[in-house]
Design an enzyme around this catalytic site. Structure first.
Site, mmCIF file in Angstrom:
data_model
loop_
_atom_site.group_PDB
_atom_site.id
_atom_site.type_symbol
_atom_site.label_atom_id
_atom_site.label_comp_id
_atom_site.label_asym_id
_atom_site.label_seq_id
_atom_site.Cartn_x
_atom_site.Cartn_y
_atom_site.Cartn_z
ATOM 1 N N ASP A 91 34.336 33.781 39.101
ATOM 2 C CA ASP A 91 33.252 34.751 39.165
ATOM 3 C C ASP A 91 32.848 35.004 40.621
ATOM 4 O O ASP A 91 32.700 34.058 41.387
ATOM 5 C CB ASP A 91 32.059 34.187 38.377
ATOM 6 N N GLU A 137 37.731 37.454 40.381
ATOM 7 C CA GLU A 137 36.889 38.633 40.180
ATOM 8 C C GLU A 137 36.382 38.982 41.565
ATOM 9 O O GLU A 137 35.417 38.399 42.062
ATOM 10 C CB GLU A 137 35.708 38.335 39.252
ATOM 11 N N ASP A 164 30.830 34.480 15.232
ATOM 12 C CA ASP A 164 29.729 33.514 15.080
ATOM 13 C C ASP A 164 30.000 32.630 13.867
ATOM 14 O O ASP A 164 30.092 33.122 12.749
ATOM 15 C CB ASP A 164 28.427 34.319 14.901
ATOM 16 N N ASP A 193 23.720 32.063 13.585
ATOM 17 C CA ASP A 193 22.538 32.339 14.417
ATOM 18 C C ASP A 193 22.622 33.707 15.090
ATOM 19 O O ASP A 193 21.762 34.068 15.893
ATOM 20 C CB ASP A 193 22.321 31.228 15.453
ATOM 21 N N ASP A 207 30.232 31.844 19.010
ATOM 22 C CA ASP A 207 30.346 30.457 19.473
ATOM 23 C C ASP A 207 31.800 30.009 19.490
ATOM 24 O O ASP A 207 32.701 30.740 19.053
ATOM 25 C CB ASP A 207 29.474 29.533 18.603
HETATM 26 C C1 GLC Z 1 30.130 38.612 37.585
HETATM 27 C C2 GLC Z 1 30.025 38.672 36.093
HETATM 28 C C3 GLC Z 1 28.739 39.322 35.728
HETATM 29 C C4 GLC Z 1 27.605 38.510 36.308
HETATM 30 C C5 GLC Z 1 27.763 38.346 37.797
HETATM 31 C C6 GLC Z 1 26.861 37.305 38.339
HETATM 32 O O1 GLC Z 1 30.279 39.843 38.138
HETATM 33 O O2 GLC Z 1 31.137 39.334 35.573
HETATM 34 O O3 GLC Z 1 28.609 39.445 34.350
HETATM 35 O O4 GLC Z 1 26.387 39.136 36.038
HETATM 36 O O5 GLC Z 1 29.054 37.934 38.145
HETATM 37 O O6 GLC Z 1 27.321 36.036 37.959
#
Ligand code: GLC
Length: 546
Positions: free
Chosen positions: A224, A283, A38, A42, A46
């Site tokens: 994602d 992912e 950070d 805050d 960041d």
């Molecule tokens: C992925 C991310 C996770 C998030 C989910 C919804 O799995 O790693 O953190 O909550 O997608 O976007």
């Protein structure tokens, strides 16, 4: 003789400059942006904080970093609810900070991967606001999944899908007149409406967003929920009441549908149209290694996290099986395997492997790191695992922010405990995280786990990672390539060779004595040598040069 294996070599820039497909061997460090460093006090990490700490990552010896979402967002799910894909959230800085960070990383020889969240937007995204304002059947609603409810008055959700975070995957809208209207789909929180990827505008918009960040210079995207963008036609009922898990292998009509591959193929073409080997990493939670390998076919993405490895129990037999299955599956499509032990969604492996015993967990975590970094392919390191950080299991409820925590038992456990800000230095919290506090409290004993406290101590986990990453850059047999199991290893011990190299992992709770296979270069615990024999303690991994 007892031998501590302290750092031996440091990588030269040349040794780490992979020419043919840099990602095939790369070690990529996951920066959870809120919790790394950070700069403004805050209490929330960041982009400037990250930039200031880049020399640490370069010195650690990783090849690249992956930044979790830092885009404009109401933060209903830690930034995985994006309101504007081209803007930096003021919490994390501004666009010029992203630009500076990418430039500085490149100057230090580090590549930068950013997160892209294509399965859903925030409910505050301009598109979703327009959709809510539109009438049923209106074009603004076609970018999402709106449906009339079932039942006489439409009072029941359109189907039986449940959100990964718990509760129904549908929320009913209320019109400006206060009347209940259509329902919209959200596989995650209600603040994360799912996009409709059959809609051409959605596809075009994401092409443009990818180009925006590629033009800024990023080296790729962590995609994602890459397995969720396409839903089975007709949105059929599942018919089972078991809660869907993000981290799971269930076969579901909204995950791992064949249609997602066409999107990834199109993205690959877009990535390939840029110079400098930009990559996509999926992912994707797929039911099997074979299904996962489809995401990394030659014309699709470059990497897919190996979650089968992440979820594997400690032990020679299950680990060998997962390694074999993953290598066979990825080999069949010519892709490298992408090993991972932890991320921001799962209990840290130092805690997972210990099942209540912290010392055991750390021992195994250190050994697992050496195993992972010796296996063929690339690897991801989640921030703090190089410090041996445990999961924080006793966060008070009032500081928690994970939406899964507030929505019942959707996720396995909760995810704040692995997101506690990193300890860098000093005697008191926030241990150098920043000039202010930290958005989640750090345990007092993290003082001993800080980067400062561990640096220079050859027994520390940090120095173990530094040595391992340095050796990985030096030893030509590591990274991408082949491995061969050495079948003379006793039960409970995994042993494999790679060119000029042997790795032995004792997964047992007791020491084993073995013939010395070569020159020891690194070990996760002290070894004892007598004659031609080495005694490898319980839960220990050793690297040998041969
Ligand atoms: C992925 C991310 C996770 C998030 C989910 C919804 O799995 O790693 O953190 O909550 O997608 O976007």
């Amino acid at each position: 003789m007892t031998q501590d294996l302290a750092p031996t070599v440091r990588p030269s820039a040349d040794a780490r400059a992979h020419t043919d497909g840099w990602w095939r061997s790369a070690v990529i460090y996951q920066v959870y942006v809120r919790s790394f460093a950070d700069s403004d006090g805050d209490g929330i990490g960041d982009l400037r904080g990250i930039r200031e700490r880049l020399p640490y990552l370069a010195g650690l010896g990783v090849d690249a970093l992956w930044l979790t979402p830092f885009y404009a967002s109401p933060q209903a799910d830690g930034g995985y609810d994006v309101a504007d894909y081209r803007a930096v959230d003021p919490l994390f800085g501004q666009l010029s900070d992203a630009d500076d960070l990418v430039r500085e990383a490149h100057r230090l020889g580090l590549r930068v991967i950013v997160d892209i969240v294509p399965n859903h937007t925030s409910d505050q995204h301009a598109w979703f606001r327009a959709a809510l304002a539109d009438r049923p059947g209106g074009t603004a609603r076609e970018r999402y999944h709106f449906r009339p409810g079932k039942g006489e008055r439409g009072q029941l959700p359109p189907n039986d899908w449940e959100s990964v975070f718990g509760g129904p995957a549908w929320t009913r809208t209320t019109g400006p007149d206060g009347e209940s209207g259509e329902w919209y789909l959200h596989l995650f929180a209600p603040e994360q409406p799912d996009l409709n990827w059959d809609n051409a505008e959605v596809r075009a918009e994401f092409d443009s967003v990818l180009r925006f960040w590629l033009d800024l210079g990023v080296d790729g995207f962590r995609i994602d929920v890459a397995h969720g963008m396409v839903k089975a036609a007709g949105l059929p009922d599942i018919g089972l009441s078991e809660q869907a898990k993000l981290i799971g292998a269930q076969v579901l009509p909204f995950f791992d549908q064949d249609g997602v591959h066409e999107i990834h193929r199109a993205w690959r073409q877009l990535l390939d149209s840029y110079d400098g080997q930009r990559i996509g990493v999926a992912e994707a939670w797929a039911p099997t290694s074979e299904r996962l390998a489809l995401y990394v076919r030659p014309d699709e993405l470059h990497q897919a996290f190996n979650f089968q490895f992440l979820t594997c129990d400690w032990g020679a037999a299950p680990m060998r099986q997962v390694i074999d299955e993953s290598l066979a599956a990825t080999r069949s499509v010519g892709a490298p395997t992408t090993w991972v032990l932890s991320n921001h969604d799962v209990v840290r492996h130092a805690t997972r492997y210990g099942a209540g015993d912290e010392e055991l967990g750390l021992r195994r975590a250190r050994a697992a790191a050496l195993l992972m970094l010796a296996l063929p392919g690339s690897a991801y390191v989640y921030q703090g695992e190089e410090l041996g950080l445990p999961e924080v299991v006793d966060l008070p409820d009032e500081v928690r922010q994970d939406p899964a925590f507030f929505r019942g038992d959707g996720q396995d456990g909760t995810r704040d405990g692995c997101r506690v800000p990193l300890p860098w230095s000093g005697e008191a919290a926030p241990y150098g995280f920043g000039p202010g506090g930290s958005w989640l409290p750090q345990p007092g004993r993290w003082r001993e786990l800080s980067v400062e406290a561990q640096s220079g101590d050859p027994r520390s986990t940090l120095e173990l990672y530094r040595s391992a990453l340095a050796l990985r850059g030096e030893l030509p047999g590591l990274g991408d390539g082949e491995m061969v199991w050495l079948d003379d290893a006793p039960e409970g011990v995994l042993a494999f060779s790679r060119p000029g190299f042997v790795c032995t992992l004792n997964t047992l709770g007791a020491e084993v004595a073995l013939p010395v296979p070569g020159r020891p270069v690194l070990s996760s615990a002290a070894l004892e040598f007598a004659g031609g024999t080495v005694r490898i303690p319980s839960d220990t991994c050793v690297w040998w040069a041969v």
